[in-house]
Design a protein around this motif. Sequence first.
Motif, PDB file in Angstrom:
ATOM      1  N   LYS A 148       0.914  -1.503   0.201  1.00 31.34           N
ATOM      2  CA  LYS A 148      -0.250   0.243  -0.510  1.00 31.34           C
ATOM      3  C   LYS A 148       0.808   1.137   0.075  1.00 31.34           C
ATOM      4  CE  LYS A 148      -3.083   2.500   3.061  1.00 31.34           C
ATOM      5  NZ  LYS A 148      -4.207   2.094   4.432  1.00 31.34           N
ATOM      6  N   ARG A 149       1.881   1.155   0.829  1.00 32.95           N
ATOM      7  CA  ARG A 149       2.810   2.551   0.816  1.00 32.95           C
ATOM      8  C   ARG A 149       4.366   1.845  -0.062  1.00 32.95           C
ATOM      9  NH1 ARG A 149       2.384   0.796   5.765  1.00 32.95           N
ATOM     10  NH2 ARG A 149       4.167  -0.759   6.255  1.00 32.95           N
ATOM     11  N   HIS A 150       4.614   1.575  -0.643  1.00 28.69           N
ATOM     12  CA  HIS A 150       5.460   1.377  -1.616  1.00 28.69           C
ATOM     13  C   HIS A 150       5.553   0.511  -2.328  1.00 28.69           C
ATOM     14  CE1 HIS A 150       7.692   3.272   2.463  1.00 28.69           C
ATOM     15  NE2 HIS A 150       7.420   1.738   2.942  1.00 28.69           N
ATOM     16  N   GLY A 151       4.403  -0.240  -2.903  1.00 31.95           N
ATOM     17  CA  GLY A 151       4.106  -1.108  -4.114  1.00 31.95           C
ATOM     18  C   GLY A 151       3.337  -0.533  -5.148  1.00 31.95           C
ATOM     19  N   PHE A 152       2.714  -1.418  -6.313  1.00 32.84           N
ATOM     20  CA  PHE A 152       1.331  -1.181  -6.587  1.00 32.84           C
ATOM     21  C   PHE A 152       0.705  -2.258  -7.279  1.00 32.84           C
ATOM     22  CE2 PHE A 152       0.327  -1.010 -10.310  1.00 32.84           C
ATOM     23  CZ  PHE A 152      -0.330   0.334 -10.980  1.00 32.84           C
ATOM     24  N   ILE A 153      -0.681  -2.369  -5.979  1.00 34.38           N
ATOM     25  CA  ILE A 153      -1.662  -3.415  -5.888  1.00 34.38           C
ATOM     26  C   ILE A 153      -2.348  -3.199  -7.147  1.00 34.38           C
ATOM     27  CG2 ILE A 153      -3.236  -4.711  -4.703  1.00 34.38           C
ATOM     28  CD1 ILE A 153      -1.566  -3.264  -2.360  1.00 34.38           C
ATOM     29  N   LEU A 154      -2.100  -4.617  -8.070  1.00 36.25           N
ATOM     30  CA  LEU A 154      -2.887  -4.341  -8.990  1.00 36.25           C
ATOM     31  C   LEU A 154      -3.414  -5.546  -9.268  1.00 36.25           C
ATOM     32  CD1 LEU A 154      -3.597  -3.757 -11.695  1.00 36.25           C
ATOM     33  CD2 LEU A 154      -2.371  -6.123 -12.826  1.00 36.25           C
ATOM     34  N   TRP A 155      -5.524  -5.415  -8.919  1.00 37.35           N
ATOM     35  CA  TRP A 155      -6.246  -6.777  -8.965  1.00 37.35           C
ATOM     36  C   TRP A 155      -7.301  -6.752 -10.397  1.00 37.35           C
ATOM     37  CZ3 TRP A 155      -8.807  -8.205  -4.209  1.00 37.35           C
ATOM     38  CH2 TRP A 155      -7.407  -7.391  -3.114  1.00 37.35           C
ATOM     39  N   VAL A 156      -8.215  -8.115 -10.675  1.00 35.25           N
ATOM     40  CA  VAL A 156      -8.073  -8.962 -11.623  1.00 35.25           C
ATOM     41  C   VAL A 156      -9.584  -9.289 -10.789  1.00 35.25           C
ATOM     42  CG1 VAL A 156      -7.734  -9.791 -13.966  1.00 35.25           C
ATOM     43  CG2 VAL A 156      -5.901  -9.029 -12.840  1.00 35.25           C
ATOM     44  N   LEU A 157     -10.382  -8.495 -11.598  1.00 32.86           N
ATOM     45  CA  LEU A 157     -11.899  -8.620 -11.333  1.00 32.86           C
ATOM     46  C   LEU A 157     -12.450  -9.827 -12.652  1.00 32.86           C
ATOM     47  CD1 LEU A 157     -10.889  -7.957  -8.911  1.00 32.86           C
ATOM     48  CD2 LEU A 157     -12.942  -6.331  -8.809  1.00 32.86           C
ATOM     49  N   GLY A 158     -13.613 -10.718 -12.489  1.00 32.68           N
ATOM     50  CA  GLY A 158     -14.469 -11.606 -12.942  1.00 32.68           C
ATOM     51  C   GLY A 158     -15.852 -10.572 -12.229  1.00 32.68           C
ATOM     52  N   PRO A 159     -17.505 -10.808 -12.919  1.00 29.25           N
ATOM     53  CA  PRO A 159     -18.087 -10.169 -12.121  1.00 29.25           C
ATOM     54  C   PRO A 159     -18.195 -10.654 -10.595  1.00 29.25           C
ATOM     55  CG  PRO A 159     -18.471 -11.695 -14.348  1.00 29.25           C
ATOM     56  CD  PRO A 159     -17.127 -11.155 -13.845  1.00 29.25           C
TER      57      PRO A 159
END
Length: 367
Positions: A148-159
């Motif tokens: 949350k502070r130092h990275g890059f959080i990528l989410w991949v979502l289905g319905p």
Amino acid sequence: MAFDFPVYTPPDFTAPSLAQAPCVRFASVIQEGIAPDGYHATSVHPEYLHLAPDSWTLLQESRMDCVVVLDRDGELQVREFRTLKVEDRVACGRSEDGSDGILVYPGGFLPPGEEGERERFAFRTGFSRETSFSIDYDRLYALLEEEKRHGFILWVLGPAAIFDRDAREAFVSLVEGGYIHALLAGNAFPTHDLEGALYGTALGQDLYTKQPVPQGHYRHLDALNRIRALGSIRRAVEEGEVVNGVMRALIRKDIPFVLAGSIRDDGPLPEVIADACQAQDRMRILARKATTVIALATALHTIATGNMIPSYRVERDGRVRPVYFYAVDMSEFALGKLLDRGSVSARPILTNVQDFIVTLQRGLNRR
């Protein structure tokens, strides 16, 4: 529990097999979009190319099923086949042990607690619906606090992630809490999120009671029609037509998202990218930034993203760190299919994704 990143141990380039290895061979492209014979295809693992005596270079931004191009400045670029231009110089060699000047190196990270030798025979070394995931949740809580502070959080979502009132509200809380830095999805996820915002249903069922509503099969089509009439999801949010939900939260927080279309889409929504190559390029922009990926109940999007994500990342200070990839689904088959497609760094969690979102949000709130 604080998250402890594993230390990366580079290869021993003084070993005779590497010290005596030849430099990698490059061949020129003679037809646009076509790699020369004997090209080397990249993997998700760290890969080193022997460019000069005593000089092995780690690929900075790798990904699966691409080629390596040596540009005019002597820099290595990982490129898709379709981007190749005539006279581009492409790395060649099919041996991955250094004998062709190319070393694929999967052993750089030792997971915490797994430094010792494993038993030759042991029960439950894979994953199934009987696998326990308590420690995976605890590690994920700690990881997300760090990222949350130092990275890059990528989410991949289905319905399925927003087919439930509590899961939908919990995901909005994750957006507002700073745990989502970008999102990838298809047309269905935003469509049903917007259906929920406009009509309180998902695929015609009440978000809480799951009871079908009269003429509920029209609801997602009505949502599509309404948003298309307004011109965009963003405009619907800005004009107050959409007053809750994940897409509203993303837009209000200015969080980037890419919606990639498919042949089966209704509508689609105005922001959905119908051109597959254009969508792939836009997805890769976000994927290249990712340090942690969490993919929920969408087999095809998960596999596509897994192919874009290497198992490592080289930071600005030169430190090499792992890229974490969590795949969550209640189907062993779907997760097995992901692992079979080469996403060897993926960590499966076998559960209902709606329960996962709620559990994750509650766990983070307790920290």
